[in-house]
Design an enzyme around this catalytic site. Structure first.
Site, PDB file in Angstrom:
ATOM      1  CG  MET A  11      -2.102  -1.258   1.505  1.00  0.00           C
ATOM      2  SD  MET A  11      -2.820  -0.923   2.269  1.00  0.00           S
ATOM      3  CE  MET A  11      -2.185  -0.772   4.290  1.00  0.00           C
ATOM      4  CB  CYS A  13      -1.926   6.575  -0.958  1.00  0.00           C
ATOM      5  SG  CYS A  13      -2.777   6.156  -1.889  1.00  0.00           S
ATOM      6  CB  CYS A  16      -3.416   1.754  -1.048  1.00  0.00           C
ATOM      7  SG  CYS A  16      -2.738   2.186  -2.819  1.00  0.00           S
ATOM      8  CE1 TYR A  64      -1.517  -1.594  -2.782  1.00  0.00           C
ATOM      9  CE2 TYR A  64      -4.064  -3.019  -3.400  1.00  0.00           C
ATOM     10  CZ  TYR A  64      -2.629  -1.566  -2.910  1.00  0.00           C
ATOM     11  OH  TYR A  64      -3.419  -0.752  -3.676  1.00  0.00           O
ATOM     12  CB  CYS A 137      12.901  10.733 -16.589  1.00  0.00           C
ATOM     13  SG  CYS A 137      11.700  11.653 -17.581  1.00  0.00           S
ATOM     14  CB  CYS A 142      11.166  14.133 -18.608  1.00  0.00           C
ATOM     15  SG  CYS A 142      12.461  12.766 -19.528  1.00  0.00           S
ATOM     16  CB  CYS A 559     -12.243  27.748 -43.075  1.00  0.00           C
ATOM     17  SG  CYS A 559     -14.152  27.589 -42.836  1.00  0.00           S
ATOM     18  CB  CYS A 560     -13.904  23.071 -42.120  1.00  0.00           C
ATOM     19  SG  CYS A 560     -15.830  24.034 -43.248  1.00  0.00           S
TER      20      CYS A 560
END
Length: 562
Positions: A11, A13, A16, A64, A137, A142, A559-560
């Site tokens: 778990m 948090c 969980c 778990y 990352c 990132c 336009c379309c």
């Protein structure tokens, strides 16, 4: 009524814990369950005759692990014993045969993907990390850079936008320390959720903190972070050691407190004057971010920005930067760097350049120097990167490699995909990594996004091409945004008309490039792309319009028009 107590591993948090509680209370015969995340414990009230097995099954079905508290001399039997032996379950390949032992060097995107897939396929894993769990990352690449870039973008829009005549600009006060705290808070949150927490929740993965070095093709020695050494034998090894900033040989540079991207992202101040050596992804992303947060920025490009890409990319980005007041010095190198009285002085062929801070962003070098790869028979290329085949196998048959320490493109999503496939191959499967439709994005504004061949790359491979470049003043979304910087370029194979490459410089170009990647992956022609339905007033509609230019003048369309 009886009360059972279970210890719950995995778990991360309170949510969980709530999921576990709900699952337990659905088990027939359970009257109530109380689950504590901090104590990692469940207390379950059950009717007479209810055994532990279905309770354990309910927990393990969620991913778990359940175990009873240690009570000397007491055995629970049944499924519970099987569950208590779960750390060894991935350690059995057949009747009595020990599980494949995989050593993983590193803990970034490639390493984590490889470790998790190897465990899923029945191996046990020893993961070795010499620094911060999570690799480049999430910690220094990132994630923090994109947070900083986004904050800088918001600052820029408050200061200046195409709608200033109707929406009065309000230049913001830049509180860099607060922005940095917000940035690092999210970094720590993601590192725990996606790396540390996951590793801690999987018993089949053992984490060693220290620096690994090959003794031979089946043995590592680990200099442990808390002292001493540990010798580790393995059946297979995945090298995912990542890369570090490459520093050019410039006279005097090593004696100065220059920044790499790591120090730049961690700085709690914005320098008044910033010089940037470099002309590719990291250099341009951070240069623009610092400029938008208040620095006077000068970029020294040895040739031009993105000189390895289609020339139109560098031309468009240079124009956008100069329009923002960022100085781009093309064909300029620093021959010497000095530092005195808190200032940098760079000597160039065009005179001296002075700055308060200097960012060196000239690429990244693979972290292979200390691995003793030759002892394991691992071939490196001239740049020190590990040479791998399409299955991520090195020249040593039991050793695989993935990510930035290899000769693959240095993108975290490539690393993760390679790590997963390496794990499949080292556990007896067969998987290859096809990079022919690999999208790439540079998070400047406008963004740069590419996939597939450029014209020059196609010519190099003997492919005749037909291409079209559509400027954004032909894209309705760009016109509605009053921001027509950039272009979309399609490269098609002559004769077949098959789309083989796309280059785009546009706001949110990263959001359109995956559509182009899918078109290339599925071998679509430009005509087939032109015939697709695209929602009006989206930037991705630019792909359709660019495809239509192969046969039509889009300026003459409504336009379309379909």
């Amino acid at each position: 009524m009886s009360t059972y107590e279970l210890l719950i591993d995995g778990m991360t948090c309170t949510s969980c814990a709530e999921h576990v509680r709900q699952a337990l209370e659905k088990v027939p015969g359970v009257s109530s369950a109380a689950v504590s995340y901090p104590r990692k414990r469940a207390e379950i009230e059950v009717e007479a005759g209810v055994c532990l097995d279905p309770l354990v099954t309910a927990v393990t079905a969620l991913g778990y692990r359940a175990r009873v508290p240690d009570i000397p001399g007491k055995s629970s039997g049944g499924l519970l014993n099987e569950t208590l032996d779960w750390p060894e379950r991935g350690t059995k390949r057949g009747s009595g045969e020990s599980a494949l032992h995989v050593a993983v060097i590193g803990s970034g995107g490639a390493a984590m993907a490889g470790a998790l897939k190897a465990v899923e396929l029945g191996a046990r894993v020893t993961l070795i990390e010499r620094g911060t769990i999570g690799g480049t990352c999430v910690n220094v690449g990132c994630v923090p850079s994109k947070i900083m870039i986004r904050a800088a973008h918001i600052a820029h829009l408050r200061r200046e936008s195409p709608f200033d005549e109707g929406l009065s600009p309000t230049p913001p006060a830049i509180r860099r320390k607060r922005l940095l705290a917000q940035q690092q808070g999210r970094v720590e949150e993601l590192r725990h959720a996606k790396y540390e927490g996951i590793l801690a929740s999987i018993p089949a993965i053992t984490v060693l903190r220290g620096e690994a070095r090959f003794m031979d093709a089946h043995t590592l020695t680990v200099a442990l972070a808390d002292g001493g050494t540990h010798e580790l034998s393995f059946d297979r090894c995945l090298v995912a050691a990542g890369a570090s900033p490459a520093i050019p040989s410039i006279q005097g540079l090593a004696d100065t407190p220059y920044w790499t991207s790591t120090e730049a992202l961690a700085s709690d101040t914005i320098p008044e004057r910033l010089a940037v050596i470099g002309s590719s992804v990291v250099a341009v992303e951070l240069a623009q971010a610092f400029a938008r947060l208040g620095s006077q920025v000068t970029i020294l490009a040895r040739r031009t920005l993105f000189f390895r890409e289609d020339p139109e990319i560098g031309k468009a980005l240079t124009a956008a930067f100069r329009a923002e007041g960022i100085e781009v010095l093309e064909h300029t190198q620093a021959s010497q760097v000095a530092y005195a009285d808190g200032k940098f002085v760079l000597t160039t062929g065009h005179g001296e350049l002075r700055a308060d801070k200097l960012l060196v962003a000239t690429g990244r070098a693979p972290n292979t120097h200390g691995l003793n790869c030759e002892a394991a028979g691992i071939e490196l290329n001239a740049e020190g990167a590990i040479v791998i085949d399409r299955a991520m196998r090195t020249s040593s048959p039991h050793i695989f490699a993935a990510g930035d320490c290899t000769d693959q493109p240095q993108f975290v999503y490539v690393a993760a995909a390679a790590g997963t496939r390496a794990a499949i191959n080292m556990t007896g499967g067969s998987a290859e990594l096809d990079l022919t439709a690999m999208p790439a994005v540079v998070f400047t504004d406008p963004q740069v996004a590419t996939v597939g061949y450029s014209e020059a790359e196609a010519r190099h491979d003997g492919i005749e091409t037909d291409s079209r470049l559509l400027t954004l003043d032909n894209v309705p979304r760009a016109l509605a945004n009053f921001d027509t910087r950039g272009f979309i370029k399609l490269v098609a194979e002559t004769g077949s008309g098959r789309l083989i490459g796309v280059q785009a410089v546009a706001p949110e170009a990263g959001e359109l490039i995956q559509t182009a990647a899918l078109a290339i992956r599925h071998r679509m022609t430009v005509q087939a792309l032109a015939d697709q339905l695209f929602p009006y007033l989206t930037m991705v509609e630019g792909l359709k319009l660019a495809a239509q230019t192969f046969n039509k003048d889009v300026k003459q369309l409504s336009c379309c028009a379909g």
